[in-house]
Scaffold this motif. Structure first.
Motif, PDB file in Angstrom:
ATOM      1  N   VAL A 133      27.434  42.496  32.260  1.00 27.53           N
ATOM      2  CA  VAL A 133      28.517  41.531  32.378  1.00 27.53           C
ATOM      3  C   VAL A 133      29.700  42.255  33.012  1.00 27.53           C
ATOM      4  O   VAL A 133      30.368  43.077  32.369  1.00 27.53           O
ATOM      5  CB  VAL A 133      28.889  40.935  31.011  1.00 27.53           C
ATOM      6  N   VAL A 134      29.930  41.966  34.287  1.00 28.94           N
ATOM      7  CA  VAL A 134      30.968  42.640  35.067  1.00 28.94           C
ATOM      8  C   VAL A 134      32.233  41.782  35.024  1.00 28.94           C
ATOM      9  O   VAL A 134      32.228  40.633  35.468  1.00 28.94           O
ATOM     10  CB  VAL A 134      30.509  42.850  36.520  1.00 28.94           C
ATOM     11  N   ASP A 135      33.312  42.341  34.492  1.00 28.65           N
ATOM     12  CA  ASP A 135      34.538  41.569  34.335  1.00 28.65           C
ATOM     13  C   ASP A 135      35.212  41.310  35.677  1.00 28.65           C
ATOM     14  O   ASP A 135      35.424  42.223  36.479  1.00 28.65           O
ATOM     15  CB  ASP A 135      35.518  42.320  33.428  1.00 28.65           C
ATOM     16  N   LEU A 136      35.569  40.041  35.893  1.00 30.23           N
ATOM     17  CA  LEU A 136      36.410  39.629  37.008  1.00 30.23           C
ATOM     18  C   LEU A 136      37.770  39.228  36.453  1.00 30.23           C
ATOM     19  O   LEU A 136      37.878  38.780  35.310  1.00 30.23           O
ATOM     20  CB  LEU A 136      35.792  38.443  37.755  1.00 30.23           C
ATOM     21  N   TYR A 137      38.805  39.353  37.289  1.00 31.39           N
ATOM     22  CA  TYR A 137      40.147  38.991  36.846  1.00 31.39           C
ATOM     23  C   TYR A 137      41.042  38.719  38.050  1.00 31.39           C
ATOM     24  O   TYR A 137      40.807  39.230  39.155  1.00 31.39           O
ATOM     25  CB  TYR A 137      40.750  40.105  35.982  1.00 31.39           C
ATOM     26  N   ALA A 138      42.047  37.906  37.824  1.00 31.06           N
ATOM     27  CA  ALA A 138      43.035  37.621  38.864  1.00 31.06           C
ATOM     28  C   ALA A 138      43.966  38.820  39.005  1.00 31.06           C
ATOM     29  O   ALA A 138      44.292  39.484  38.021  1.00 31.06           O
ATOM     30  CB  ALA A 138      43.832  36.374  38.512  1.00 31.06           C
ATOM     31  N   THR A 144      48.723  33.489  38.123  1.00 32.22           N
ATOM     32  CA  THR A 144      47.520  32.896  37.525  1.00 32.22           C
ATOM     33  C   THR A 144      47.471  33.251  36.045  1.00 32.22           C
ATOM     34  O   THR A 144      46.781  34.191  35.637  1.00 32.22           O
ATOM     35  CB  THR A 144      46.259  33.418  38.240  1.00 32.22           C
ATOM     36  N   PRO A 145      48.188  32.514  35.196  1.00 30.85           N
ATOM     37  CA  PRO A 145      48.303  32.888  33.783  1.00 30.85           C
ATOM     38  C   PRO A 145      46.984  32.914  33.013  1.00 30.85           C
ATOM     39  O   PRO A 145      46.854  33.672  32.043  1.00 30.85           O
ATOM     40  CB  PRO A 145      49.230  31.806  33.208  1.00 30.85           C
ATOM     41  N   ASN A 146      45.990  32.117  33.450  1.00 33.73           N
ATOM     42  CA  ASN A 146      44.711  32.136  32.725  1.00 33.73           C
ATOM     43  C   ASN A 146      43.770  33.225  33.225  1.00 33.73           C
ATOM     44  O   ASN A 146      42.639  33.345  32.753  1.00 33.73           O
ATOM     45  CB  ASN A 146      44.027  30.777  32.793  1.00 33.73           C
ATOM     46  N   ALA A 147      44.225  34.024  34.202  1.00 28.11           N
ATOM     47  CA  ALA A 147      43.502  35.203  34.709  1.00 28.11           C
ATOM     48  C   ALA A 147      42.292  34.861  35.562  1.00 28.11           C
ATOM     49  O   ALA A 147      41.503  35.742  35.886  1.00 28.11           O
ATOM     50  CB  ALA A 147      43.080  36.129  33.568  1.00 28.11           C
ATOM     51  N   VAL A 148      42.139  33.599  35.973  1.00 26.61           N
ATOM     52  CA  VAL A 148      40.968  33.182  36.750  1.00 26.61           C
ATOM     53  C   VAL A 148      41.397  32.786  38.158  1.00 26.61           C
ATOM     54  O   VAL A 148      42.204  31.873  38.340  1.00 26.61           O
ATOM     55  CB  VAL A 148      40.245  32.001  36.075  1.00 26.61           C
ATOM     56  N   SER A 149      40.858  33.480  39.149  1.00 24.31           N
ATOM     57  CA  SER A 149      41.099  33.149  40.550  1.00 24.31           C
ATOM     58  C   SER A 149      39.851  33.488  41.343  1.00 24.31           C
ATOM     59  O   SER A 149      39.533  34.675  41.538  1.00 24.31           O
ATOM     60  CB  SER A 149      42.302  33.924  41.102  1.00 24.31           C
ATOM     61  N   LEU A 150      39.137  32.477  41.803  1.00 28.40           N
ATOM     62  CA  LEU A 150      37.928  32.730  42.588  1.00 28.40           C
ATOM     63  C   LEU A 150      38.281  33.372  43.923  1.00 28.40           C
ATOM     64  O   LEU A 150      37.559  34.246  44.422  1.00 28.40           O
ATOM     65  CB  LEU A 150      37.169  31.424  42.816  1.00 28.40           C
ATOM     66  N   THR A 245      36.085  37.596  29.568  1.00 31.33           N
ATOM     67  CA  THR A 245      36.940  38.530  28.838  1.00 31.33           C
ATOM     68  C   THR A 245      38.384  38.416  29.286  1.00 31.33           C
ATOM     69  O   THR A 245      39.307  38.444  28.458  1.00 31.33           O
ATOM     70  CB  THR A 245      36.431  39.970  29.012  1.00 31.33           C
ATOM     71  N   ALA A 246      38.609  38.279  30.587  1.00 28.24           N
ATOM     72  CA  ALA A 246      39.974  38.134  31.098  1.00 28.24           C
ATOM     73  C   ALA A 246      40.641  36.903  30.507  1.00 28.24           C
ATOM     74  O   ALA A 246      41.817  36.939  30.107  1.00 28.24           O
ATOM     75  CB  ALA A 246      39.955  38.057  32.622  1.00 28.24           C
ATOM     76  N   LYS A 247      39.905  35.799  30.442  1.00 25.20           N
ATOM     77  CA  LYS A 247      40.443  34.578  29.835  1.00 25.20           C
ATOM     78  C   LYS A 247      40.772  34.805  28.363  1.00 25.20           C
ATOM     79  O   LYS A 247      41.831  34.386  27.879  1.00 25.20           O
ATOM     80  CB  LYS A 247      39.430  33.429  29.947  1.00 25.20           C
ATOM     81  N   ALA A 248      39.856  35.436  27.650  1.00 20.86           N
ATOM     82  CA  ALA A 248      40.026  35.610  26.209  1.00 20.86           C
ATOM     83  C   ALA A 248      41.228  36.481  25.879  1.00 20.86           C
ATOM     84  O   ALA A 248      41.996  36.183  24.948  1.00 20.86           O
ATOM     85  CB  ALA A 248      38.752  36.212  25.607  1.00 20.86           C
ATOM     86  N   LEU A 249      41.413  37.561  26.624  1.00 23.31           N
ATOM     87  CA  LEU A 249      42.544  38.442  26.356  1.00 23.31           C
ATOM     88  C   LEU A 249      43.876  37.740  26.564  1.00 23.31           C
ATOM     89  O   LEU A 249      44.865  38.039  25.879  1.00 23.31           O
ATOM     90  CB  LEU A 249      42.453  39.692  27.236  1.00 23.31           C
ATOM     91  N   THR A 256      47.783  38.371  24.157  1.00 18.57           N
ATOM     92  CA  THR A 256      48.333  37.742  25.362  1.00 18.57           C
ATOM     93  C   THR A 256      49.638  38.376  25.824  1.00 18.57           C
ATOM     94  O   THR A 256      49.869  38.536  27.025  1.00 18.57           O
ATOM     95  CB  THR A 256      48.509  36.225  25.141  1.00 18.57           C
ATOM     96  N   PHE A 257      50.499  38.791  24.884  1.00 18.74           N
ATOM     97  CA  PHE A 257      51.784  39.379  25.277  1.00 18.74           C
ATOM     98  C   PHE A 257      51.675  40.876  25.547  1.00 18.74           C
ATOM     99  O   PHE A 257      52.576  41.469  26.136  1.00 18.74           O
ATOM    100  CB  PHE A 257      52.835  39.111  24.199  1.00 18.74           C
ATOM    101  N   GLU A 258      50.578  41.473  25.111  1.00 15.70           N
ATOM    102  CA  GLU A 258      50.350  42.897  25.361  1.00 15.70           C
ATOM    103  C   GLU A 258      49.739  43.134  26.730  1.00 15.70           C
ATOM    104  O   GLU A 258      49.888  44.214  27.312  1.00 15.70           O
ATOM    105  CB  GLU A 258      49.434  43.475  24.280  1.00 15.70           C
ATOM    106  N   VAL A 259      49.033  42.149  27.244  1.00 16.13           N
ATOM    107  CA  VAL A 259      48.354  42.288  28.538  1.00 16.13           C
ATOM    108  C   VAL A 259      49.220  41.651  29.613  1.00 16.13           C
ATOM    109  O   VAL A 259      49.346  40.429  29.685  1.00 16.13           O
ATOM    110  CB  VAL A 259      46.960  41.624  28.503  1.00 16.13           C
ATOM    111  N   ARG A 260      49.820  42.482  30.438  1.00 16.33           N
ATOM    112  CA  ARG A 260      50.702  41.977  31.490  1.00 16.33           C
ATOM    113  C   ARG A 260      50.069  42.059  32.869  1.00 16.33           C
ATOM    114  O   ARG A 260      50.480  41.363  33.788  1.00 16.33           O
ATOM    115  CB  ARG A 260      52.018  42.740  31.485  1.00 16.33           C
TER     116      ARG A 260
END
Length: 289
Positions: A133-138, A144-150, A245-249, A256-260
């Protein structure tokens, strides 16, 4: 076809599972549901079954071809129960499972179908396949506050490692041909991830057999299913490129406030191509050329 419950789907029986491979997609939120389904249909799965709450919408064209099963909570043991129940209906056939905003890639998937890949894997006398499971992230969490950007997705090009998987039933000796794999966001932000949720390996493909059960750590009750290769040579592996994982964090109040920002010096743009994942060593072609 829409089913009110897993039990109703099971009663429908083999009419929905006449032939594999099939994909089971479990929808946790309303992020990238349609793109996830379309991606797996394009890979050549003969049927994609979607487990999701009534509150989420499905595109009309997908609703016509994808069986939809009402499942109000896909964050619990219901997922394991559903996979195990489908196993009992599809003895001898290949099944794959994932969550929304996850995208399967396997070697040469741009020119070969998932059916062709699994035919080869079967000829190698394998009944399951390890995926990473390879993590993708914005790249910009302010945009992109939900961390998802295709369009702008990034991944880590390094930072992956493996440790022996010890067997508590055998004096904690390492299990044969089994490893626990780590890396990505679960490694870089491990202080926010429970210890038993940090590994990134998942047995995403399996050939159904009687009494087979999926466990909470995404391994199976048959230990041979959990091996990364056969005894005589390396086998195919695949990658599940995932925003999960990006969404969950970012959605978890504790993090959420620790991950900027997810970016670091080893972040690279995701090319949406199997060649990049092969070059980075995030999947293995085995003897398939």
């Amino acid at each position: 076809m829409t089913y009110d419950s897993l039990n109703q789907l099971i009663r429908a029986g083999k009419s929905e599972f006449a032939k594999g491979p099939i994909a089971l997609i479990f929808v946790e939120d309303d992020v990238e549901i349609d793109s996830t389904i379309r991606h797996h249909l394009d890979l050549g799965f003969l049927k994609v079954v979607v487990f999701m709450p009534d509150a989420f919408e499905l595109a009309e064209d997908l609703a016509e071809i994808c069986p939809r099963v009402r499942m109000d909570n896909t964050r619990s043991d219901q997922v394991m129960q559903a996979v195990s129940a489908v196993n009992d209906l599809m003895i001898g056939q290949w099944v794959y499972y994932c969550f929304n905003a996850e995208y399967l890639f396997f070697p040469f998937c741009e020119t070969r179908t998932v059916g062709e890949m699994l035919t080869f894997h079967t000829e190698e006398r394998r009944d399951a396949m390890l995926t990473y499971v390879v993590d993708l992230y914005a790249p910009n969490l302010e945009e992109t506050p939900n961390a998802v950007s295709l369009e702008k997705a990034q991944l880590d090009r390094s930072g992956y490692y493996a440790l022996a998987r010890n067997d508590p039933d055998n004096h904690n000796h390492p299990k044969e041909r089994q490893l626990n794999f780590f890396g990505g966001l679960r490694w870089r932000f491990e202080e926010h991830i429970p210890t038993d949720k940090r590994k990134i390996d998942r047995i995403s493909f399996f050939r159904a057999q009687p009494d087979l059960k999926l466990r909470e750590d995404f391994t199976f009750s048959d230990e041979e299913y959990n091996t990364y290769a056969c005894p005589w040579h390396n086998n195919l592996t695949a990658a599940v490129c995932s925003f999960r994982t990006a969404k969950a964090l970012k959605s978890n109040p504790g993090s959420t406030f620790e991950v900027r920002d997810y970016r670091w010096h080893n972040s690279v743009p995701f090319e949406w191509h199997s060649r990049q994942l092969l070059d980075l060593g995030l999947m293995e072609p085995g003897q398939w050329f």
